[in-house]
Scaffold this motif. Structure first.
Motif, PDB file in Angstrom:
ATOM      1  N   THR A  42       0.844  -1.185   0.000  1.00 40.45           N
ATOM      2  CA  THR A  42       0.000   0.000   0.000  1.00 40.45           C
ATOM      3  C   THR A  42       0.882   1.238   0.000  1.00 40.45           C
ATOM      4  O   THR A  42       2.030   1.183   0.454  1.00 40.45           O
ATOM      5  N   GLY A  44       0.935   5.453   1.270  1.00 41.83           N
ATOM      6  CA  GLY A  44       0.513   6.141   2.478  1.00 41.83           C
ATOM      7  C   GLY A  44       1.527   6.054   3.596  1.00 41.83           C
ATOM      8  O   GLY A  44       2.495   5.286   3.527  1.00 41.83           O
ATOM      9  N   GLY A  45       1.279   6.830   4.649  1.00 39.16           N
ATOM     10  CA  GLY A  45       2.246   6.981   5.725  1.00 39.16           C
ATOM     11  C   GLY A  45       2.543   5.695   6.471  1.00 39.16           C
ATOM     12  O   GLY A  45       3.707   5.297   6.608  1.00 39.16           O
ATOM     13  N   ASP A  74      -2.908  -0.228  -5.060  1.00 40.22           N
ATOM     14  CA  ASP A  74      -3.345   0.913  -5.861  1.00 40.22           C
ATOM     15  C   ASP A  74      -2.139   1.752  -6.234  1.00 40.22           C
ATOM     16  O   ASP A  74      -1.050   1.585  -5.682  1.00 40.22           O
ATOM     17  N   GLY A 151      -3.455   0.883   3.673  1.00 41.47           N
ATOM     18  CA  GLY A 151      -3.617   2.061   4.513  1.00 41.47           C
ATOM     19  C   GLY A 151      -5.089   2.439   4.502  1.00 41.47           C
ATOM     20  O   GLY A 151      -5.897   1.850   3.769  1.00 41.47           O
ATOM     21  N   HIS A 157     -11.299   5.573   2.866  1.00 39.17           N
ATOM     22  CA  HIS A 157     -10.917   4.876   1.630  1.00 39.17           C
ATOM     23  C   HIS A 157      -9.783   3.892   1.913  1.00 39.17           C
ATOM     24  O   HIS A 157      -8.985   4.088   2.835  1.00 39.17           O
ATOM     25  N   LYS A 182      -8.988  12.700  -3.354  1.00 36.81           N
ATOM     26  CA  LYS A 182      -7.630  12.971  -2.867  1.00 36.81           C
ATOM     27  C   LYS A 182      -6.701  13.019  -4.074  1.00 36.81           C
ATOM     28  O   LYS A 182      -6.746  12.126  -4.917  1.00 36.81           O
TER      29      LYS A 182
HETATM   30  O1  LIG Z   1      -3.704   7.912  -1.510  1.00 37.89           O
HETATM   31  C1  LIG Z   1      -3.535   6.965  -0.794  1.00 37.89           C
HETATM   32  O2  LIG Z   1      -3.877   7.076   0.533  1.00 37.89           O
HETATM   33  C2  LIG Z   1      -4.025   5.942   1.377  1.00 37.89           C
HETATM   34  C3  LIG Z   1      -3.784   6.371   2.839  1.00 37.89           C
HETATM   35  O3  LIG Z   1      -2.663   7.207   2.949  1.00 37.89           O
HETATM   36  P1  LIG Z   1      -2.215   7.931   4.300  1.00 37.89           P
HETATM   37  O4  LIG Z   1      -1.004   8.729   3.959  1.00 37.89           O
HETATM   38  O5  LIG Z   1      -3.359   8.763   4.774  1.00 37.89           O
HETATM   39  O6  LIG Z   1      -1.903   6.827   5.277  1.00 37.89           O
HETATM   40  C4  LIG Z   1      -3.161   4.799   0.925  1.00 37.89           C
HETATM   41  O7  LIG Z   1      -3.532   3.661   1.616  1.00 37.89           O
HETATM   42  C5  LIG Z   1      -3.289   4.564  -0.569  1.00 37.89           C
HETATM   43  O8  LIG Z   1      -2.491   3.458  -0.966  1.00 37.89           O
HETATM   44  C6  LIG Z   1      -2.842   5.771  -1.295  1.00 37.89           C
HETATM   45  O9  LIG Z   1      -2.850   5.680  -2.671  1.00 37.89           O
END
Ligand SMILES: O=C1O[C@H](COP(=O)(O)O)[C@@H](O)[C@H](O)[C@H]1O
Length: 259
Positions: A42, A44-45, A74, A151, A157, A182
């Motif tokens: 995934t 994200g952070g 994704d 994430g 989402h 987003k």
């Molecule tokens: O855009 C996305 O966001 C999610 C969550 O990201 P976060 O930085 O809020 O933890 C992520 O799971 C996804 O893969 C990504 O494309």
């Protein structure tokens, strides 16, 4: 599909280290049993922090990296190497530091790839790659991933499946997403049926901004309104959280906490 188990760690740092240790163990166990393993990454952070923690642990040498398939849940549909691509973050955090077989690393196509700036064709290409990797015993168009990490956004989402968007109704394994709330607006995502093909789904969430999404994801909410509520694996589902992300869980939810 399995009901989720919830594990709560003190903070994001400990969550990342604990999830990285869990991932090493899971890959090593699967490789011992079957020779090779498959994981889905995934962006994200929290997800990227797990990869960085894995790169930093000596236990990473227990993994047979050449017998590991790496997929993505994704991708932001941007040019190759763009710092906003999930692939770029994963390569920097881990993939560039371990001896993977490049043929077994399966990034989603970029917007300057073989399909050009056509996300529908790119999604179709990725679906074909997944289908080619699926074996008869997988009984479907994608492999039975050993671990699929997700994430979760504050809007609930997962992958690039955003609340109320058409991708949540789509039965194809991979879709193009346009108009994501987003940035960037154009993305490629596995769909819910592909997430459900995983043996284990791990939802990773850290920080108070994710607390409401986590609470709803563990409720009886429907996945069209709350995509993370549809994040369930065939054999096991884990919600791996830090305390802040777990702060809105109702008392009835059983959880295992670490200090
Ligand atoms: O855009 C996305 O966001 C999610 C969550 O990201 P976060 O930085 O809020 O933890 C992520 O799971 C996804 O893969 C990504 O494309």
């Amino acid at each position: 599909m399995t009901p989720p188990a919830v594990l709560v760690h003190r903070d994001q740092d400990l969550l990342a280290k604990a999830a990285a240790a869990r991932l090493v163990t899971r890959i090593v166990d699967v490789q011992a049993a079957r020779g090779s393993a498959s994981i889905v990454l995934t962006g994200g952070g929290a997800g990227t922090a797990v990869l960085a923690a894995l790169a930093a642990t000596g236990a990473r040498d227990a993994v047979d990296w050449r017998n590991l398939d790496i997929w993505w849940g994704d991708e932001r549909f941007l040019p190759s190497g763009d710092p906003e691509r999930n692939e770029t973050g994963a390569r920097e955090a881990l993939l560039d530091h371990v001896p993977l077989d490049p043929a077994r690393v399966h990034p989603m196509p970029p917007s300057d790839g073989p399909d050009g700036d056509d996300p529908e064709s790119a999604a179709g290409r990725y679906a074909a790659e997944l289908r080619a990797a699926a074996r008869p015993e997988d009984h479907g168009p994608v492999p039975s991933f050993d671990v699929l990490m997700l994430g979760v956004g504050p809007d609930a989402h997962v992958a690039s499946l955003f609340p109320e968007m058409p991708a949540l109704y789509d039965e194809r394994p991979v879709v193009a997403v346009r108009g994501a709330p987003k940035p960037p607006p154009t993305r490629i995502s596995l769909t819910l049926p592909s997430l459900h093909a995983a043996r284990e789904v791990w939802v990773l969430a850290a920080g108070a901004s994710k607390a409401k999404a986590v609470r709803l994801g563990l409720s009886e909410a429907g996945p069209v309104q709350v995509p993370v509520a549809g994040a369930r694996g065939r054999q096991r589902t884990l919600f791996l959280l830090d305390r802040a992300a777990a702060s809105e869980l109702p008392p009835g939810i059983e959880r295992i906490a670490s200090p």
